[in-house]
Scaffold this active site. Structure first.
Site: not given
Ligand SMILES: NC(=O)C1=CN([C@@H]2O[C@H](COP(=O)(O)OP(=O)(O)OC[C@H]3O[C@@H](n4cnc5c(N)ncnc54)[C@H](OP(=O)(O)O)[C@@H]3O)[C@@H](O)[C@H]2O)C=CC1
Ligand SMILES: O=C(O)C1=N[C@H](C(=O)O)C[C@H](O)C1
Length: 265
Positions: A158, A154
């Site tokens: 991450k 990744h």
């Molecule tokens: N299941 C799936 O298909 C996928 C899962 N993911 C997962 O999704 C999650 C987010 O990924 P990603 O978008 O890359 O991460 P980012 O860090 O870009 O985004 C997370 C966002 O959530 C915000 N946040 C954190 N805590 C709070 C809170 N208490 N209230 C409101 N907002 C909050 C963060 O703010 P701040 O920056 O201020 O902390 C940030 O803006 C990860 O766990 C990732 O692994 C990602 C892609 C696909």
């Molecule tokens: O953090 C990410 O970017 C992603 N998180 C998910 C994971 O932990 O598997 C899904 C995807 O791979 C992207």
């Protein structure tokens, strides 16, 4: 369906806002960020680069959830657990993409699912959920003389490892072998580790650059190796899966569901 995006300014949050706007039958009614975020009071549409939506980012989820049908949550474990309690209170759909959840977090999500409809998956893409089925079948067919190793890569931002997807694929392999992943997973190796134990499921995590997400499950046997790989090229596929999950859960009973339920796998 009236949808809220929490973590609206995040990598996934912005793409979710765009995907909702592009999906017939869905409307963005709320965008949440944490207190102190620079995104607060900004228009969610402008934040996502699609023009004005007249939905301002706020740090107060309660009134927003009360007027919504569902929430899409790709944030962080502590935030997700707190949002689950609020979604249960509002009796709405909660789609959880957040990874890095621990056993206690799952227990609390399951408790919230008594009132909310929770769809949770470490990966919302069709491809990975299909791959999980293939991994389960391969693990059941090949037996313990084939060592299972799961490698993931990744982007450098991450924060959790192994990825949620790697763990999902590990669970699929363990289910195929009818063993508990918790008992047989090996998450790191360093120094004089001794020889590999038959039946272990190993994980390796790489981080670097802008890689969206790559996963390979290897079955390494005597004289041959099978590798099953998924490469995500664009985060939109996760967002589409999340919106699909919300629409699917709209008329379901409260409960804890996965993408396999949504996709009918
Ligand atoms: N299941 C799936 O298909 C996928 C899962 N993911 C997962 O999704 C999650 C987010 O990924 P990603 O978008 O890359 O991460 P980012 O860090 O870009 O985004 C997370 C966002 O959530 C915000 N946040 C954190 N805590 C709070 C809170 N208490 N209230 C409101 N907002 C909050 C963060 O703010 P701040 O920056 O201020 O902390 C940030 O803006 C990860 O766990 C990732 O692994 C990602 C892609 C696909
Ligand atoms: O953090 C990410 O970017 C992603 N998180 C998910 C994971 O932990 O598997 C899904 C995807 O791979 C992207």
């Amino acid at each position: 369906m009236r949808l809220v995006v929490v973590g609206a300014a995040g990598r996934m949050g912005r793409i979710l806002i765009r995907t909702i706007a592009e999906t017939e039958g869905c409307r963005l009614v709320g965008a949440i960020e944490r207190s102190g975020s620079e995104a607060l009071e900004h228009d969610a549409g402008l934040l996502a680069g699609i023009g004005l939506l007249e939905v301002n980012v706020t740090d107060d989820p309660l009134p927003v959830f009360a007027d919504a049908d569902g929430v899409l949550d790709f944030t962080a474990p502590a935030a997700t657990v707190a949002f689950a309690a609020l979604a249960a209170q509002a009796r709405i759909v909660h789609v959880v993409g957040t990874t890095g959840l621990q056993a206690d977090d799952f227990t609390r999500l399951e408790a919230a699912a008594r009132h909310a409809r929770i769809v949770q998956s470490g990966n919302m893409s069709v491809g990975v959920n299909l791959l999980a089925g293939l991994v389960r079948k391969a693990a059941a067919t090949l037996g313990e003389e084939f060592d299972i190793e799961i490698a993931e890569m990744h982007h450098r931002m991450k924060v959790d490892a192994p990825s949620g997807t790697a763990l999902l694929l590990g669970e699929a392999a363990a289910a195929g072998r009818q063993i508990s992943l918790a008992d047989r997973s090996v998450r790191s190796r360093d120094g004089h580790t001794g020889a590999r134990q038959s039946g272990d499921i190993g994980f390796a995590s790489l981080r670097g650059g802008t890689v969206v997400g790559e996963h390979t499950v290897m079955f390494a046997g005597p004289g041959e190796r099978i590798e099953l790989t998924h490469r995500a090229e664009d985060r939109t596929l996760f967002a589409r899966g999340a919106v699909k999950a919300a629409l699917w859960a709209f008329d379901k009973k409260p409960g804890y569901y996965t993408m396999a339920d949504v996709l009918g796998f």
